[in-house]
Design an enzyme around this catalytic site. Structure first.
Site, mmCIF file in Angstrom:
data_model
loop_
_atom_site.group_PDB
_atom_site.id
_atom_site.type_symbol
_atom_site.label_atom_id
_atom_site.label_comp_id
_atom_site.label_asym_id
_atom_site.label_seq_id
_atom_site.Cartn_x
_atom_site.Cartn_y
_atom_site.Cartn_z
ATOM 1 N N ARG A 116 -3.081 7.174 1.808
ATOM 2 C CA ARG A 116 -4.129 6.835 2.768
ATOM 3 C C ARG A 116 -3.746 7.477 4.095
ATOM 4 O O ARG A 116 -2.593 7.745 4.345
ATOM 5 C CB ARG A 116 -4.215 5.317 2.937
ATOM 6 C CG ARG A 116 -4.263 4.605 1.600
ATOM 7 C CD ARG A 116 -4.611 3.154 1.731
ATOM 8 N NE ARG A 116 -3.578 2.336 2.334
ATOM 9 C CZ ARG A 116 -3.599 0.999 2.309
ATOM 10 N NH1 ARG A 116 -4.598 0.372 1.718
ATOM 11 N NH2 ARG A 116 -2.646 0.310 2.867
ATOM 12 N N CYS A 120 -5.976 15.407 8.227
ATOM 13 C CA CYS A 120 -5.813 15.989 9.559
ATOM 14 C C CYS A 120 -6.948 15.497 10.443
ATOM 15 O O CYS A 120 -8.118 15.640 10.080
ATOM 16 C CB CYS A 120 -5.853 17.510 9.416
ATOM 17 S SG CYS A 120 -6.012 18.334 10.993
ATOM 18 N N ASN A 154 -9.595 2.384 8.344
ATOM 19 C CA ASN A 154 -8.713 1.261 8.045
ATOM 20 C C ASN A 154 -7.329 1.577 8.590
ATOM 21 O O ASN A 154 -6.727 2.589 8.215
ATOM 22 C CB ASN A 154 -8.604 1.039 6.535
ATOM 23 C CG ASN A 154 -7.859 -0.239 6.206
ATOM 24 O OD1 ASN A 154 -8.383 -1.330 6.426
ATOM 25 N ND2 ASN A 154 -6.640 -0.112 5.719
ATOM 26 N N GLU A 155 -6.849 0.745 9.499
ATOM 27 C CA GLU A 155 -5.490 0.890 10.032
ATOM 28 C C GLU A 155 -5.138 2.356 10.315
ATOM 29 O O GLU A 155 -4.241 2.929 9.682
ATOM 30 C CB GLU A 155 -4.475 0.288 9.059
ATOM 31 C CG GLU A 155 -4.622 -1.203 8.886
ATOM 32 C CD GLU A 155 -3.514 -1.812 8.038
ATOM 33 O OE1 GLU A 155 -2.884 -1.083 7.252
ATOM 34 O OE2 GLU A 155 -3.275 -3.021 8.166
ATOM 35 N N CYS A 162 -0.347 20.350 11.776
ATOM 36 C CA CYS A 162 -0.842 21.661 11.323
ATOM 37 C C CYS A 162 -1.195 22.550 12.525
ATOM 38 O O CYS A 162 -1.143 22.110 13.675
ATOM 39 C CB CYS A 162 -2.070 21.463 10.436
ATOM 40 S SG CYS A 162 -3.534 20.981 11.367
ATOM 41 N N CYS A 165 -3.831 21.135 14.812
ATOM 42 C CA CYS A 165 -3.337 20.044 15.675
ATOM 43 C C CYS A 165 -2.436 20.601 16.782
ATOM 44 O O CYS A 165 -2.468 20.107 17.916
ATOM 45 C CB CYS A 165 -2.606 18.990 14.845
ATOM 46 S SG CYS A 165 -3.762 18.009 13.845
ATOM 47 N N GLU A 318 -7.192 -9.093 8.301
ATOM 48 C CA GLU A 318 -6.496 -9.253 7.017
ATOM 49 C C GLU A 318 -5.330 -10.213 7.198
ATOM 50 O O GLU A 318 -4.605 -10.148 8.189
ATOM 51 C CB GLU A 318 -5.902 -7.920 6.538
ATOM 52 C CG GLU A 318 -6.890 -6.854 6.168
ATOM 53 C CD GLU A 318 -6.180 -5.565 5.732
ATOM 54 O OE1 GLU A 318 -5.000 -5.615 5.350
ATOM 55 O OE2 GLU A 318 -6.814 -4.508 5.812
ATOM 56 N N TRP A 326 4.436 -5.785 -0.417
ATOM 57 C CA TRP A 326 5.235 -4.731 0.204
ATOM 58 C C TRP A 326 6.427 -5.245 0.998
ATOM 59 O O TRP A 326 7.151 -4.468 1.591
ATOM 60 C CB TRP A 326 4.360 -3.832 1.085
ATOM 61 C CG TRP A 326 3.490 -4.579 2.056
ATOM 62 C CD1 TRP A 326 2.232 -5.051 1.817
ATOM 63 C CD2 TRP A 326 3.808 -4.969 3.392
ATOM 64 N NE1 TRP A 326 1.736 -5.708 2.925
ATOM 65 C CE2 TRP A 326 2.682 -5.667 3.914
ATOM 66 C CE3 TRP A 326 4.916 -4.807 4.219
ATOM 67 C CZ2 TRP A 326 2.649 -6.194 5.198
ATOM 68 C CZ3 TRP A 326 4.877 -5.327 5.509
ATOM 69 C CH2 TRP A 326 3.749 -6.009 5.980
ATOM 70 N N GLU A 366 -1.556 -2.564 -5.780
ATOM 71 C CA GLU A 366 -1.892 -3.857 -5.180
ATOM 72 C C GLU A 366 -2.331 -4.904 -6.205
ATOM 73 O O GLU A 366 -2.924 -5.923 -5.850
ATOM 74 C CB GLU A 366 -2.918 -3.651 -4.068
ATOM 75 C CG GLU A 366 -2.223 -3.008 -2.867
ATOM 76 C CD GLU A 366 -3.101 -2.690 -1.691
ATOM 77 O OE1 GLU A 366 -4.325 -2.546 -1.894
ATOM 78 O OE2 GLU A 366 -2.563 -2.552 -0.585
ATOM 79 N N PHE A 368 -0.613 -7.016 -7.728
ATOM 80 C CA PHE A 368 0.033 -8.322 -7.577
ATOM 81 C C PHE A 368 0.034 -8.805 -6.132
ATOM 82 O O PHE A 368 0.748 -9.731 -5.773
ATOM 83 C CB PHE A 368 1.462 -8.283 -8.132
ATOM 84 C CG PHE A 368 1.488 -7.976 -9.601
ATOM 85 C CD1 PHE A 368 0.801 -8.776 -10.502
ATOM 86 C CD2 PHE A 368 2.159 -6.857 -10.080
ATOM 87 C CE1 PHE A 368 0.793 -8.480 -11.857
ATOM 88 C CE2 PHE A 368 2.159 -6.553 -11.436
ATOM 89 C CZ PHE A 368 1.467 -7.366 -12.325
#
Ligand code: GAL
Length: 680
Positions: A116, A120, A154-155, A162, A165, A318, A326, A366, A368
């Site tokens: 995730r 770039c 998301n986050e 590169c 950038c 969340e 994790w 994910e 579990f």
């Protein structure tokens, strides 16, 4: 901005990340979800977060029918959808056809497809593809009755090195400094022959290149924040114009499970671009290295930071109903902890408890991770019942939604300072512990049930009676001036060792400790002694001796009152804690790193002088945290495994039990009470 549906929403939000896209081949599961949502007393679902490959399985081919159905079903039951843009992970066809979207890491290696936030932020193709899917979502759903809010990506995290950038970074640097001479001055160019003579010589910090030019490192971190915000602004452009009344958020996070502020992005800056702060909180409850109260205090600190970024209620986007997947050890919550920990979010200003995840996924990493619905699909299991209980409890206290917290004490946290301090090759390389030190100061106030805002240096100080600014190693002249004005007008300021060393480009101040700070504190800091981990000194304060460790500033007194002196070493009898009257206020300097017992004695005096004690608490208990929200609502939370009691000044109604409170208030292990006092 008129924020229709969100403004009208009178309930706390309860629900979470829902991934029907993983279950389209299981219609009976999707049907069951709708039934279970009611049974779990949930009302809000975040959809589409990683759904790009389902929404656009082939380039330019869009499938929204499944999302229409889910949104309609949720609308029908009076629920809310927080609709995400899917840019957090992208479909394989996109990486295959346009490899430029793949991220390049600090080693200058092109990453493979996968994971995730592995893209770039500069890539024009990535930006174009994101704009297309976002626009489609906004066109289709902008006035859908279930749509409550936008959840952008998301986050956000990470950085790309590169060529595109690098070019953007050079432009950013050029824009900031205008000339190469200015860059060389700011970054101290001649050091190790790092003078640049062409803009093209500027490169991002890299383990295979340069990591020791601190001004460059600091500007790179600022650039990464600005670039991420720029990408976010690009994401929301069409969404904003097509749905001006729907608030926009993106979920922030904390770093590691020590719950220190996220390290890689300056959320102080980012906060100005979102309508409402939301963040993802995963404390390791019941761990084997700290007490429940120790951890609860850190959770309090970080929630107060994210609330204070906008000085308004925020959202927990969340959390987990049981364990995560994790942590090193993924422990499930003991009975009572889910309600207690959920209520703690609200106590610090959250208007929600949303979970990752609604339903445990069937495959991949994910499967579990804690979820409201387990693989057993059983509404009678303990976790599901705990969630349903939280939902029912939120309903009983919904009068609190939207209420703010009025703090008279602020602690300053600064992302720039954190980056510069972490870079500093000096002092103790492993003992700087900047965020942790703030959490240690915060602990006093948590223990004494006094509300705290955790703010950034650019925020307004005038409403605070006490401002605590430990370890501002990087301190700009503007911040010095601001602290002087604050104190002069009657504020009380507390500062510590490792303050006032470098300016905004990480260059050391010349000619000793800055004159502004000498004037403010009435002292001159001459040296900082760094102690080995087993070494200690001690200071004598108000007739008692206290251990100090890690850092001892050696201070020359100029005009201050000496409150404590060192007892050992060549600087024995010299000042370690001082107080200086400045204007109508007072500036305190704590020269050494102390433990909580000193901070307790020190802040006891200050709280007394400023009359800041919580008037509702007649006799508190260190493991029982009381947080006031609004005028007359109190969350009373027992973060211990034993029964406790506290005495309070006025009685009230225990809203969860709908019964009058007792005096003293008896608290079972992990119990939480939400009390409306009768005086308001
Ligand atoms: C978050 C992430 C979620 C999920 C969760 C697991 O960081 O946003 O998608 O992976 O962690 O705890």
């Amino acid at each position: 901005m008129e924020q229709k549906r969100y403004d009208l929403e009178k309930r706390f939000l309860h629900g979470g990340d829902y991934n029907p896209d993983q279950w389209l081949d299981y219609p009976e599961i999707l049907q069951k979800d709708l039934e279970l949502m009611d049974k779990a007393n949930t009302n809000t679902f975040s959809l589409g977060i990683f759904a790009w490959s389902t929404l656009e399985p082939e380039e330019g081919v869009f499938h929204f029918d499944w999302l229409d159905r889910v949104m309609d079903n949720i609308a029908q039951k009076g629920g809310n959808v927080i609709l995400a843009t899917p840019s957090g992970a992208r479909p394989a066809w996109l990486s295959q056809k346009y490899p430029e979207v793949l991220r390049t890491n600090g080693h200058r290696e092109k990453m493979l497809h996968g994971g995730r936030h592995n893209h770039c932020f500069s890539s024009p193709i990535y930006r174009e593809k994101v704009a297309i899917i976002n626009r489609k979502l906004a066109e289709r759903y902008h006035d859908h009755p279930a749509l409550l809010m936008w959840h952008i990506s998301n986050e956000y995290s990470g950085e790309c090195h590169c060529d595109l950038c690098q070019e953007n970074f050079r432009l950013w640097v050029k824009n900031k400094y205008q000339t190469l001479e200015a860059v060389n001055q700011a970054w101290w160019g001649p050091f190790w022959s790092h003078t640049v003579t062409d803009w093209a010589q500027i490169e991002s910090p890299s383990p295979i290149g340069e990591m020791q030019v601190h001004g460059l490192n600091l500007d790179w971190r600022r650039f990464v924040t600005d670039q991420t915000i720029d990408f976010y602004e690009h994401e929301i452009k069409d969404i904003r114009s097509l749905s001006p009344n729907v608030p926009i958020t993106t979920n922030f996070m904390a770093d590691t499970y020590d719950l220190i502020p996220f390290q890689s992005l300056d959320y102080g800056k980012f906060a100005k671009h979102v309508d409402i702060i939301s963040w993802d909180c995963y404390p390791a409850w019941h761990n084997d290295w700290e007490t429940t109260a120790d951890l609860a205090s850190k959770v309090g600190f970080i929630n107060d930071l994210y609330r204070s970024l906008k000085q308004q209620p925020f959202l927990i986007m969340e959390s987990t109903p049981s364990g995560v997947n994790w942590h090193d050890v993924n422990k499930t919550k003991r009975p009572g902890m889910h309600l207690l920990s959920s209520m703690q979010f609200l106590a610090h200003g959250s208007d929600s408890n949303l979970y990752f995840q609604w339903r445990k996924s069937r495959g991949s990493s994910e499967k579990f991770h804690g979820a409201v619905v387990d693989h057993d699909n059983d509404e009678h299991n303990r976790v599901f019942q705990d969630v349903a209980k939280v939902g029912a409890s939120l309903e009983k206290i919904k009068e609190i939604k939207g209420k703010n917290i009025d703090a008279k004490v602020a602690i300053i946290y600064d992302w720039d300072n954190n980056w510069a301090l972490n870079d500093a090759q000096g002092f103790g390389l492993k003992s700087k512990r900047y965020p942790e030190t703030l959490q240690e100061h915060y602990r006093y106030f948590w223990d004494h049930d006094i509300s705290v805002d955790v703010i950034t240096p650019d925020q307004d100080l005038s409403k605070y009676q006490l401002v605590i600014a430990p370890m501002l190693y990087l301190m700009t002249k503007q911040t010095m001036e601001k602290l002087k004005v604050y104190t002069k007008k009657g504020g009380t300021l507390v500062s510590t060792y490792l303050t006032g060393y470098v300016n905004e480009t990480d260059l050391a101040y010349l000619n000793g400790w800055p004159q502004e700070l000498k004037d403010l504190f009435g002292i001159a800091v001459k040296e900082t002694d760094t102690l080995y981990p087993k070494q200690k000194n001690n200071l004598s304060f108000a007739g008692k001796n206290y251990d100090v460790h890690d850092y001892c500033s050696i201070v020359e007194n100029q005009a201050a009152e000496v409150l404590a002196t060192y007892q050992d070493d060549f600087y024995a009898q010299s000042p370690s804690v001082t107080k200086h009257a400045f204007g109508t206020g007072e500036a305190y300097y704590i020269g050494a790193r102390t433990t909580g017992d000193f901070l307790g004695a020190f802040y006891d005096q200050i709280i007394d002088n400023l009359d800041l004690a919580n008037p509702w608490i007649e006799q508190g208990h260190l493991a029982v945290s009381v947080q006031q929200r609004g005028h007359n609502h109190y969350f009373v939370m027992n973060f211990s495994e034993e029964s406790q009691e506290i005495r309070v000044a006025s009685e009230g109604i225990d809203l969860l039990k709908n019964a009058p409170t007792s005096q003293p208030i008896q608290m079972a292990p992990y119990e939480v009470k939400v009390i409306r006092t009768t005086d308001g």
